[in-house]
Design a protein around this motif. Structure first.
Motif, PDB file in Angstrom:
ATOM      1  N   LEU A  87     -77.563  71.481  60.996  1.00  0.00           N
ATOM      2  CA  LEU A  87     -77.580  72.506  62.039  1.00  0.00           C
ATOM      3  C   LEU A  87     -78.599  73.571  61.695  1.00  0.00           C
ATOM      4  O   LEU A  87     -78.636  74.078  60.569  1.00  0.00           O
ATOM      5  CB  LEU A  87     -76.189  73.148  62.181  1.00  0.00           C
ATOM      6  CG  LEU A  87     -76.075  74.327  63.154  1.00  0.00           C
ATOM      7  CD1 LEU A  87     -76.417  73.902  64.575  1.00  0.00           C
ATOM      8  CD2 LEU A  87     -74.685  74.951  63.104  1.00  0.00           C
ATOM      9  N   GLN A  88     -79.436  73.914  62.680  1.00  0.00           N
ATOM     10  CA  GLN A  88     -80.439  74.971  62.514  1.00  0.00           C
ATOM     11  C   GLN A  88     -80.363  75.915  63.702  1.00  0.00           C
ATOM     12  O   GLN A  88     -80.490  75.486  64.846  1.00  0.00           O
ATOM     13  CB  GLN A  88     -81.843  74.368  62.406  1.00  0.00           C
ATOM     14  CG  GLN A  88     -82.951  75.396  62.253  1.00  0.00           C
ATOM     15  CD  GLN A  88     -84.308  74.752  62.048  1.00  0.00           C
ATOM     16  OE1 GLN A  88     -84.422  73.710  61.426  1.00  0.00           O
ATOM     17  NE2 GLN A  88     -85.346  75.371  62.589  1.00  0.00           N
ATOM     18  N   LEU A  89     -80.162  77.209  63.426  1.00  0.00           N
ATOM     19  CA  LEU A  89     -80.055  78.225  64.463  1.00  0.00           C
ATOM     20  C   LEU A  89     -81.095  79.301  64.215  1.00  0.00           C
ATOM     21  O   LEU A  89     -81.220  79.811  63.099  1.00  0.00           O
ATOM     22  CB  LEU A  89     -78.656  78.847  64.470  1.00  0.00           C
ATOM     23  CG  LEU A  89     -77.465  77.902  64.704  1.00  0.00           C
ATOM     24  CD1 LEU A  89     -76.161  78.664  64.567  1.00  0.00           C
ATOM     25  CD2 LEU A  89     -77.567  77.249  66.069  1.00  0.00           C
ATOM     26  N   GLU A  90     -81.833  79.663  65.267  1.00  0.00           N
ATOM     27  CA  GLU A  90     -82.845  80.714  65.159  1.00  0.00           C
ATOM     28  C   GLU A  90     -82.799  81.573  66.410  1.00  0.00           C
ATOM     29  O   GLU A  90     -82.885  81.065  67.529  1.00  0.00           O
ATOM     30  CB  GLU A  90     -84.234  80.095  65.002  1.00  0.00           C
ATOM     31  CG  GLU A  90     -85.348  81.127  64.866  1.00  0.00           C
ATOM     32  CD  GLU A  90     -86.712  80.498  64.640  1.00  0.00           C
ATOM     33  OE1 GLU A  90     -87.708  81.225  64.701  1.00  0.00           O
ATOM     34  OE2 GLU A  90     -86.762  79.269  64.411  1.00  0.00           O
ATOM     35  N   VAL A  91     -82.638  82.881  66.222  1.00  0.00           N
ATOM     36  CA  VAL A  91     -82.629  83.817  67.345  1.00  0.00           C
ATOM     37  C   VAL A  91     -83.572  84.975  67.042  1.00  0.00           C
ATOM     38  O   VAL A  91     -83.779  85.338  65.883  1.00  0.00           O
ATOM     39  CB  VAL A  91     -81.211  84.355  67.640  1.00  0.00           C
ATOM     40  CG1 VAL A  91     -80.278  83.231  68.041  1.00  0.00           C
ATOM     41  CG2 VAL A  91     -80.660  85.107  66.443  1.00  0.00           C
ATOM     42  N   CYS A  92     -84.145  85.543  68.101  1.00  0.00           N
ATOM     43  CA  CYS A  92     -85.061  86.671  67.950  1.00  0.00           C
ATOM     44  C   CYS A  92     -84.331  87.998  67.973  1.00  0.00           C
ATOM     45  O   CYS A  92     -84.819  88.992  67.420  1.00  0.00           O
ATOM     46  CB  CYS A  92     -86.121  86.635  69.062  1.00  0.00           C
ATOM     47  SG  CYS A  92     -87.084  85.124  69.125  1.00  0.00           S
TER      48      CYS A  92
ATOM     49  N   VAL B  38     -83.835  72.244  70.828  1.00  0.00           N
ATOM     50  CA  VAL B  38     -84.120  73.018  72.038  1.00  0.00           C
ATOM     51  C   VAL B  38     -84.722  74.354  71.622  1.00  0.00           C
ATOM     52  O   VAL B  38     -84.103  75.113  70.874  1.00  0.00           O
ATOM     53  CB  VAL B  38     -82.848  73.262  72.880  1.00  0.00           C
ATOM     54  CG1 VAL B  38     -83.195  74.059  74.133  1.00  0.00           C
ATOM     55  CG2 VAL B  38     -82.190  71.935  73.258  1.00  0.00           C
ATOM     56  N   GLU B  39     -85.942  74.635  72.101  1.00  0.00           N
ATOM     57  CA  GLU B  39     -86.623  75.894  71.825  1.00  0.00           C
ATOM     58  C   GLU B  39     -86.826  76.635  73.141  1.00  0.00           C
ATOM     59  O   GLU B  39     -87.506  76.144  74.038  1.00  0.00           O
ATOM     60  CB  GLU B  39     -87.967  75.649  71.140  1.00  0.00           C
ATOM     61  CG  GLU B  39     -87.858  75.017  69.766  1.00  0.00           C
ATOM     62  CD  GLU B  39     -89.201  74.885  69.076  1.00  0.00           C
ATOM     63  OE1 GLU B  39     -90.144  75.599  69.504  1.00  0.00           O
ATOM     64  OE2 GLU B  39     -89.313  74.086  68.134  1.00  0.00           O
ATOM     65  N   ARG B  40     -86.231  77.834  73.215  1.00  0.00           N
ATOM     66  CA  ARG B  40     -86.332  78.658  74.427  1.00  0.00           C
ATOM     67  C   ARG B  40     -86.389  80.123  74.004  1.00  0.00           C
ATOM     68  O   ARG B  40     -85.507  80.923  74.284  1.00  0.00           O
ATOM     69  CB  ARG B  40     -85.120  78.389  75.322  1.00  0.00           C
ATOM     70  CG  ARG B  40     -85.297  78.833  76.760  1.00  0.00           C
ATOM     71  CD  ARG B  40     -84.064  78.484  77.567  1.00  0.00           C
ATOM     72  NE  ARG B  40     -84.114  79.057  78.889  1.00  0.00           N
ATOM     73  CZ  ARG B  40     -83.072  79.131  79.715  1.00  0.00           C
ATOM     74  NH1 ARG B  40     -81.906  78.641  79.323  1.00  0.00           N
ATOM     75  NH2 ARG B  40     -83.186  79.673  80.902  1.00  0.00           N
ATOM     76  N   SER B  41     -87.452  80.469  73.288  1.00  0.00           N
ATOM     77  CA  SER B  41     -87.567  81.793  72.678  1.00  0.00           C
ATOM     78  C   SER B  41     -87.785  82.908  73.700  1.00  0.00           C
ATOM     79  O   SER B  41     -87.610  84.083  73.366  1.00  0.00           O
ATOM     80  CB  SER B  41     -88.714  81.798  71.664  1.00  0.00           C
ATOM     81  OG  SER B  41     -89.937  81.428  72.278  1.00  0.00           O
TER      82      SER B  41
ATOM     83  N   GLY C  99     -82.533  83.841  76.446  1.00  0.00           N
ATOM     84  CA  GLY C  99     -81.317  83.565  75.705  1.00  0.00           C
ATOM     85  C   GLY C  99     -80.317  82.816  76.546  1.00  0.00           C
ATOM     86  O   GLY C  99     -80.569  82.468  77.702  1.00  0.00           O
ATOM     87  N   MET C 100     -79.160  82.536  75.965  1.00  0.00           N
ATOM     88  CA  MET C 100     -78.076  81.916  76.714  1.00  0.00           C
ATOM     89  C   MET C 100     -77.325  82.998  77.482  1.00  0.00           C
ATOM     90  O   MET C 100     -76.403  83.624  76.957  1.00  0.00           O
ATOM     91  CB  MET C 100     -77.137  81.159  75.776  1.00  0.00           C
ATOM     92  CG  MET C 100     -77.678  79.850  75.280  1.00  0.00           C
ATOM     93  SD  MET C 100     -76.435  78.908  74.367  1.00  0.00           S
ATOM     94  CE  MET C 100     -77.316  77.368  74.096  1.00  0.00           C
TER      95      MET C 100
ATOM     96  N   SER D   7     -83.306  77.242  69.086  1.00  0.00           N
ATOM     97  CA  SER D   7     -84.134  78.435  68.923  1.00  0.00           C
ATOM     98  C   SER D   7     -84.154  79.170  70.255  1.00  0.00           C
ATOM     99  O   SER D   7     -84.776  78.707  71.229  1.00  0.00           O
ATOM    100  CB  SER D   7     -85.554  78.044  68.492  1.00  0.00           C
ATOM    101  OG  SER D   7     -86.381  79.188  68.374  1.00  0.00           O
ATOM    102  N   PHE D   8     -83.464  80.324  70.305  1.00  0.00           N
ATOM    103  CA  PHE D   8     -83.327  81.088  71.538  1.00  0.00           C
ATOM    104  C   PHE D   8     -83.683  82.550  71.277  1.00  0.00           C
ATOM    105  O   PHE D   8     -83.754  82.993  70.128  1.00  0.00           O
ATOM    106  CB  PHE D   8     -81.894  81.012  72.069  1.00  0.00           C
ATOM    107  CG  PHE D   8     -81.569  79.710  72.765  1.00  0.00           C
ATOM    108  CD1 PHE D   8     -81.530  79.642  74.142  1.00  0.00           C
ATOM    109  CD2 PHE D   8     -81.302  78.567  72.035  1.00  0.00           C
ATOM    110  CE1 PHE D   8     -81.222  78.455  74.780  1.00  0.00           C
ATOM    111  CE2 PHE D   8     -80.998  77.375  72.656  1.00  0.00           C
ATOM    112  CZ  PHE D   8     -80.959  77.307  74.045  1.00  0.00           C
ATOM    113  N   LYS D   9     -83.861  83.286  72.363  1.00  0.00           N
ATOM    114  CA  LYS D   9     -84.063  84.725  72.234  1.00  0.00           C
ATOM    115  C   LYS D   9     -82.791  85.364  71.691  1.00  0.00           C
ATOM    116  O   LYS D   9     -82.834  86.234  70.822  1.00  0.00           O
ATOM    117  CB  LYS D   9     -84.446  85.335  73.587  1.00  0.00           C
ATOM    118  CG  LYS D   9     -84.850  86.801  73.514  1.00  0.00           C
ATOM    119  CD  LYS D   9     -85.327  87.302  74.861  1.00  0.00           C
ATOM    120  CE  LYS D   9     -85.797  88.748  74.756  1.00  0.00           C
ATOM    121  NZ  LYS D   9     -86.284  89.260  76.072  1.00  0.00           N
TER     122      LYS D   9
END
Length: 426
Positions: free
Chosen positions: A272-277, A219-222, A225-226, A250-252
């Motif tokens: 598991l892969q986590l990416e935040v801006c 899920v990519e939603r840059s 955020g949640m 991938s979230f803001k």
């Protein structure tokens, strides 16, 4: 030439694999055997896509001695007679493609002709990639693809596209409207792999969907955020995915409370892969993932305090696109991961405290990349902490030369070092 004739085809294929398509084509006239090895069915299936770019005319006189299982079509804004002639030639070199990429920039009825199998058969298509628009003058276009397994949608007006695909298991979709959600809902019960990239801040009703067979989710939603208003519904969504083994988010930004609940909801995760801006990624409760073997974290700040997944083998920290680098707190927890074998650091900041860390003999492979300024003493500090290293890779680190490599090599003569020598750009 005599020596090459004695080599089996498998050895020739290993030699030719370092050549691009253009060079292969130059060598193909050498002899019939070379031609067959250079353009074997295995090579064509994995590496070659036959492109028809808009109205650029194909050479009808060209003798095609082979067929191509992968086909890419681009329909221009003006569907001309030249394009129609190209389509009529497809059956001679790609009668039954298994991969089809269709880019349509024109809302006309010709898209329906292509998907109806007028010019070539679609019965063997296992992968379909649609770009541009699915809108046609004749209205809704329905296509039945019994062998389709992978569908990728990067198009608008998908409400005009209907597909019957009883064997579809993987869906990749660029979400731009609720119509894309309807497409997800259509195949939700049969998907095992899903990639959803949101092109806007709106998440629509994604968290309301159920995927009983899903094992791989991205899920990519840059752009969003949640947020708190989505916490309950997003947590409930992941609680319905206990069968997940691979998860990429991938979230803001991601709320730490939500992440803790996700760790508890998907206990069978292997990757598991986590990416935040923005913000910090907290990993304190990730130790509950006892099956986790591969972990990738990209953020401005990462907190590794109490991070001890018992079976973790591959760890990647940082990101090539994070300009300021990644600040890692509690770096010493890496030294306590007994099963860790591979460590990758993308522009991760080093601290003087690293000098005091107890060496670990578990990590055998390390990659260090994308440092704007990698100092020699910094790298020596890290290498000393991992004395069992067998392979060290250094990439995209300007200013790091062979002289520094020789110094590190003397610290561990048995270690193999690969690097690209990038000079500073003035």
């Amino acid at each position: 030439m005599a020596y090459f004739e004695l080599l089996p085809n498998e050895i020739l294929e290993n030699i030719f694999q370092y050549m691009n398509f253009k060079n292969r084509r130059k060598l193909s006239p050498v002899c019939t055997r070379w031609n067959n090895v250079l353009f074997s069915d295995q090579y064509l299936r994995k590496n070659v896509v036959f492109h028809i770019d808009g109205c650029r005319m194909l050479d009808a006189k060209m003798i095609l001695t082979r067929t191509y299982p992968a086909l890419s079509l681009k329909v221009d804004n003006q569907f001309s007679n030249e394009m129609l002639k190209n389509l009529r030639l497809i059956n001679s070199f790609s009668p039954k493609p298994t991969f089809l990429r269709l880019e349509n920039r024109n809302a006309d009825h010709h898209l329906g002709w292509i998907l109806d199998g007028v010019f070539f058969s679609l019965e063997d298509v296992t992968q379909l990639h649609l770009l541009g628009t699915c809108k046609t003058e004749r209205g809704v276009c329905f296509v039945l693809l019994n062998n389709l397994k992978v569908l990728k949608i990067e198009a608008v007006h998908v409400e005009f596209f209907r597909v019957g695909a009883p064997n579809l298991t993987e869906l990749q979709v660029l979400v731009r409207s609720e119509d894309h959600m309807d497409l997800l809902h259509q195949f939700a019960d049969q998907l095992t792999k899903l990639t959803a990239v949101f092109d806007s801040k709106d998440g629509y009703y994604f968290y309301n969907l159920k995927f009983p067979q899903l094992t791989d989710l991205t899920v990519e939603r840059s752009l969003k955020g949640m947020i708190k208003s989505e916490q309950d519904i997003s947590i409930a969504f992941f609680r319905r995915l206990k069968q997940l083994t691979k998860l990429r988010l991938s979230f803001k930004f991601i709320d730490s409370y939500v992440m803790q609940e996700i760790y508890e909801s998907v206990p069978n995760l292997v990757e598991l892969q986590l990416e935040v801006c923005e913000g910090t990624i907290e990993l304190s409760n990730i130790s509950k993932l006892i099956h986790l073997k591969k972990l990738t974290i990209a953020a401005e700040k990462v907190n590794l305090l109490n991070t001890k997944p018992p079976n973790l083998k591959h760890l990647t920290l940082g990101s090539a696109i994070t300009g300021a680098g990644t600040f890692v707190y509690a770096f010493e927890n890496i030294m306590l991961l007994d099963n860790l074998r591979s460590l990758t650091l993308h522009n991760v900041k080093f601290y003087p405290e690293v000098l005091k860390l107890t060496p670990t003999y578990n990590v055998v492979t390390m990659s260090i990349t994308h440092y704007k300024r990698l100092l020699e003493n910094h790298l020596q500090i890290i290498v000393k902490r991992f004395p069992a290293l067998q392979h060290l890779k250094i990439a995209d680190c300007p200013g790091f030369t062979q002289r520094e490599i020789d110094k590190i090599k003397r610290m561990n003569p048995r270690m193999f070092i690969s690097f690209d020598e990038v000079r500073f750009q003035l």
